[in-house]
Design a protein around this motif. Sequence first.
Motif, PDB file in Angstrom:
ATOM      1  N   LYS A 296      -8.970   0.984   3.183  1.00  8.52           N
ATOM      2  CA  LYS A 296      -8.422   0.438   1.945  1.00  8.52           C
ATOM      3  C   LYS A 296      -8.434  -1.093   1.947  1.00  8.52           C
ATOM      4  O   LYS A 296      -8.530  -1.722   0.891  1.00  8.52           O
TER       5      LYS A 296
ATOM      6  N   ASP B 274      -1.610   7.736  -3.430  1.00  9.22           N
ATOM      7  CA  ASP B 274      -2.441   8.393  -2.426  1.00  9.22           C
ATOM      8  C   ASP B 274      -2.271   7.795  -1.031  1.00  9.22           C
ATOM      9  O   ASP B 274      -3.100   8.024  -0.140  1.00  9.22           O
ATOM     10  N   PHE B 275      -1.203   7.032  -0.798  1.00  9.66           N
ATOM     11  CA  PHE B 275      -1.012   6.399   0.518  1.00  9.66           C
ATOM     12  C   PHE B 275      -0.949   7.450   1.617  1.00  9.66           C
ATOM     13  O   PHE B 275      -0.308   8.492   1.473  1.00  9.66           O
TER      14      PHE B 275
ATOM     15  N   TYR C 234     -10.767  -2.922   3.061  1.00 11.90           N
ATOM     16  CA  TYR C 234     -12.177  -3.319   3.151  1.00 11.90           C
ATOM     17  C   TYR C 234     -12.654  -3.540   4.591  1.00 11.90           C
ATOM     18  O   TYR C 234     -13.590  -4.295   4.838  1.00 11.90           O
TER      19      TYR C 234
ATOM     20  N   ARG D 128      -3.669  -0.172  -7.037  1.00  6.84           N
ATOM     21  CA  ARG D 128      -4.299  -1.091  -6.096  1.00  6.84           C
ATOM     22  C   ARG D 128      -3.303  -2.186  -5.737  1.00  6.84           C
ATOM     23  O   ARG D 128      -2.303  -2.396  -6.432  1.00  6.84           O
TER      24      ARG D 128
ATOM     25  N   LEU E  60       0.819  -1.214   0.000  1.00  5.87           N
ATOM     26  CA  LEU E  60       0.000   0.000   0.000  1.00  5.87           C
ATOM     27  C   LEU E  60       0.851   1.261   0.000  1.00  5.87           C
ATOM     28  O   LEU E  60       0.458   2.292  -0.566  1.00  5.87           O
TER      29      LEU E  60
ATOM     30  N   TRP F 176      -7.249   5.244   7.205  1.00  3.13           N
ATOM     31  CA  TRP F 176      -7.149   5.108   5.750  1.00  3.13           C
ATOM     32  C   TRP F 176      -6.784   3.673   5.371  1.00  3.13           C
ATOM     33  O   TRP F 176      -7.363   3.098   4.451  1.00  3.13           O
ATOM     34  N   ILE F 177      -5.829   3.097   6.091  1.00  3.05           N
ATOM     35  CA  ILE F 177      -5.389   1.724   5.807  1.00  3.05           C
ATOM     36  C   ILE F 177      -6.527   0.737   6.026  1.00  3.05           C
ATOM     37  O   ILE F 177      -6.776  -0.144   5.202  1.00  3.05           O
TER      38      ILE F 177
END
Length: 288
Positions: A152, A141-142, A154, A264, A136, A148-149
């Motif tokens: 990302k 855009d990390f 799910y 991704r 990631l 946020w993690i």
Amino acid sequence: MTVNIYTYSNYREYLKDFYSFKKQEKDGFTYARFSEAAKLGSPNYFKLIADGEKNLTSANIIKFTAALKLSDLESDYFEALVNFNQAKDFMEKEYYQKRLERIKGMTSGNFSSQKNLEEAEFESISNWTYHAVMILTNLADFRESPKWIAAKLYGLVTEDEAASILDRLMTLGLLKYDENGKVVQSFKQLKTNPELKKIGARLFYEGMFKRAIESFRLNKPDERELGAYMVGISEDQLPEIRRRVREFLAEINTLALENPKPERVYSFMFAGIPLSSNEEVKGDRPWH
């Protein structure tokens, strides 16, 4: 001193130099000794190949790479070099030439920036989520944000778990801050011993296959690629099949690493598992 296979464009010349080097390095090295190590029928087979009197078959390429004690990447290069030299038409030759260039590219520049994980290190990050977070960090855009993690991934990890993952990866030196204060991977690739059989390896693959099952719920059909073949094989085919699978996955990895702006994180896996036993069945009885 060693014989660097990546400097050769003709595998027969490589074999000749390998033989000369071995003769100087070790008394008693002979064609017959090599044939014994490679489990070849003919004691003079190495010389016949090196002199161009015979071509190497796919099965014997595997035997040669084992006796030459080549690494996985060197073995891939040797196999591609043999096929390049023995190619019968331009299209085939061009294909293997490109493969040789890709493999050589993996031995220099960014591709050499890799770390071989020790078993204890691997076991401490055996959950797939650690590896996903590392990748990631390559996204444009990390953000160094547990929220946020978690989003990302799910929501399969909590924010606290994401924070813990970042801490562990930093502690192990697998993530670091660059000159701009951005979190980045310390190494382009992580590798483990292919024969790793400890509990960490089992947990990693169990987690990855559970995540693959989750993809039916989380992802659209056109976002994933799944397929299965059930085939009958013999034991002597297995080494060649395994080699081709490793080679294919390595090519996917190389292709992905060439992308400077990933968007991704994906996992590409292959599962080849025996569905039938090779044990002899005794005392069977007719169906009717």
